[in-house]
Scaffold this active site. Structure first.
Site, PDB file in Angstrom:
ATOM      1  N   LYS A  21       0.502  -1.457   0.389  1.00 14.34           N
ATOM      2  CA  LYS A  21      -0.089  -0.368   0.177  1.00 14.34           C
ATOM      3  C   LYS A  21       0.987   1.281   0.177  1.00 14.34           C
ATOM      4  CE  LYS A  21      -3.474   0.791   2.440  1.00 14.34           C
ATOM      5  NZ  LYS A  21      -5.337   0.442   1.453  1.00 14.34           N
TER       6      LYS A  21
HETATM    7  N1  PPE Z   1      -7.612  -2.017  -2.876  1.00 11.30           N
HETATM    8  C1  PPE Z   1      -6.898  -0.826  -2.654  1.00 11.30           C
HETATM    9  C2  PPE Z   1      -6.334  -0.355  -3.316  1.00 11.30           C
HETATM   10  C3  PPE Z   1      -7.692  -0.434  -1.447  1.00 11.30           C
HETATM   11  O1  PPE Z   1      -6.807   0.659  -1.298  1.00 11.30           O
HETATM   12  C4  PPE Z   1      -8.207  -0.893  -0.712  1.00 11.30           C
HETATM   13  C5  PPE Z   1      -8.197  -0.634   0.862  1.00 11.30           C
HETATM   14  C6  PPE Z   1      -8.217  -2.557  -0.681  1.00 11.30           C
HETATM   15  C7  PPE Z   1      -8.067  -3.229  -2.141  1.00 11.30           C
HETATM   16  C8  PPE Z   1      -8.909  -3.240  -0.123  1.00 11.30           C
HETATM   17  O2  PPE Z   1      -8.310  -3.694   1.594  1.00 11.30           O
HETATM   18  P1  PPE Z   1      -9.095  -3.515   3.308  1.00 11.30           P
HETATM   19  O3  PPE Z   1      -9.207  -3.037   3.335  1.00 11.30           O
HETATM   20  O4  PPE Z   1      -7.404  -4.698   3.487  1.00 11.30           O
HETATM   21  O5  PPE Z   1      -9.408  -4.627   2.632  1.00 11.30           O
HETATM   22  N2  PPE Z   1      -8.350   0.728   1.096  1.00 11.30           N
HETATM   23  C9  PPE Z   1      -8.112   1.668   2.160  1.00 11.30           C
HETATM   24  C10 PPE Z   1      -7.922   3.286   1.579  1.00 11.30           C
HETATM   25  C11 PPE Z   1      -8.890   3.887   1.453  1.00 11.30           C
HETATM   26  C12 PPE Z   1      -9.311   5.206   0.958  1.00 11.30           C
HETATM   27  O6  PPE Z   1      -9.556   6.207   0.501  1.00 11.30           O
HETATM   28  O7  PPE Z   1      -8.190   6.229   1.971  1.00 11.30           O
HETATM   29  C13 PPE Z   1      -9.302   1.483   3.027  1.00 11.30           C
HETATM   30  O8  PPE Z   1     -10.215   0.917   2.741  1.00 11.30           O
HETATM   31  O9  PPE Z   1      -8.857   1.692   4.577  1.00 11.30           O
END
Ligand code: PPE
Length: 308
Positions: free
Chosen positions: A160
């Site tokens: 990330k």
């Molecule tokens: N893909 C991406 C690109 C992503 O950023 C997230 C989380 C996910 C998948 C899902 O991952 P998980 O949260 O582990 O299930 N995105 C984070 C950021 C949001 C933001 O705007 O800042 C979040 O959901 O916290």
């Protein structure tokens, strides 16, 4: 969705006032994007606040840094404790979103990240439905983005990385300007990858399908893994299969998953209704169980909760 300030932000081991949590304009990450973050949620349960899958998120933060060759000066245990402490000292009785960030600080300019100091912050704030209450209830309108998801040898998609979110931001703006709620990005090979801040699933013939994260260049979502387990427990098979845009158009149901977004039904993709265009029964069932699990209402998922 404006953020509501809370009292304290954890900065390199010290809890400082929200307004004092500032950094210099020559902060390395601000210029070059090398840094990593997490998104975590704490929920109100009947035994007090609990952070959902705190250890998995913290581990992913350290893994993101490992990929970027950033040496984090705190252990997994120390970061887990610091996160709980930050939730504890802030007045968030209804729960909160948690944002740990590892960034390279002020010290040396130039692309080479290695000489820069490593800073760690943890902030929390109350955050409502990421894609809106209406989206969570009735489904969101998605658009396939003209922006291609990162190729794994251009940007490590398992990390990330701060700078990696420029790609998400471009896709998000394109979708919003065109009147949609959120974007779905395809990889360079034309296969479905993920959304700007969520993974996605479709339901086909009674089972769930999601793109295989590594091959699709998608983040290995913690929510995705929670939904995998919940779906299996409910008796649904989950297949990780390559997916093309027409698989989305022809899905019986579809939904996206993420910590911020939680479980959100997809009403349409590129103006083609998914199923009837209203949330399908399997989506609603999974959404309901997820919402109960994060709030400690289901004993079988108790081990996912870290009491603060
Ligand atoms: N893909 C991406 C690109 C992503 O950023 C997230 C989380 C996910 C998948 C899902 O991952 P998980 O949260 O582990 O299930 N995105 C984070 C950021 C949001 C933001 O705007 O800042 C979040 O959901 O916290």
């Amino acid at each position: 969705m404006p953020i509501t300030p809370t009292k304290k932000i954890w900065m390199d081991g010290v809890l400082v006032d929200w307004d004092k949590a500032v950094t210099h304009v020559l902060t390395h990450t601000l210029h070059y994007g090398t840094g990593a973050f997490e998104g975590i949620r704490a929920y109100k349960t009947d035994k007090g606040l609990a952070v959902f899958r705190l250890e998995e998120h913290t581990k992913r933060l350290l893994n993101s840094c490992k990929i970027l060759m950033i040496d984090v000066p705190y252990s997994l245990e120390e970061l887990v404790e610091a996160t709980k402490e930050t939730v504890r000292v802030n007045d968030v009785p209804e729960g909160c979103y948690i944002r740990p960030l590892v960034f390279l600080g002020y010290g040396e300019m130039g692309v080479n990240p290695l000489p820069s100091p490593v800073n760690v912050v943890i902030a929390v704030w109350p955050w409502g439905a990421y894609l809106g209450d209406d989206g969570a209830k009735n489904g969101v309108r998605m658009k396939i983005s003209s922006w291609v998801r990162h190729a794994p040898n251009a940007m490590p998609t398992a990390s990330k990385t701060v700078g990696g979110y420029v790609n998400s931001g471009l896709a998000k703006v394109e979708a919003i300007k065109a009147g949609y709620d959120e974007a779905i990005m395809l990889g360079a090979d034309g296969r479905v990858s993920e959304c700007t801040g969520e993974n996605l699933f479709i339901v086909r013939d009674g089972y769930l399908v999601s793109p295989p994260p590594s091959e699709a260049g998608a983040l290995r979502g913690v929510t995705l893994s929670s939904i995998h387990r919940i779906a299996n427990d409910l008796g649904y098979q989950v297949h990780f299969e390559a997916m093309r845009r027409d698989d989305l158009y022809l899905a019986d149901e579809a939904f996206l998953t993420g910590t911020a977004a939680e479980v959100v039904p997809i009403a349409s993709v590129d103006d083609r209704l998914v199923g009837s265009g209203t949330p399908g029964p399997i989506t609603l069932q999974i959404q309901r169980v997820y919402n109960q699990a994060v709030r400690g209402e289901l004993t079988e998922y108790e081990s996912w909760l870290a009491r603060v």
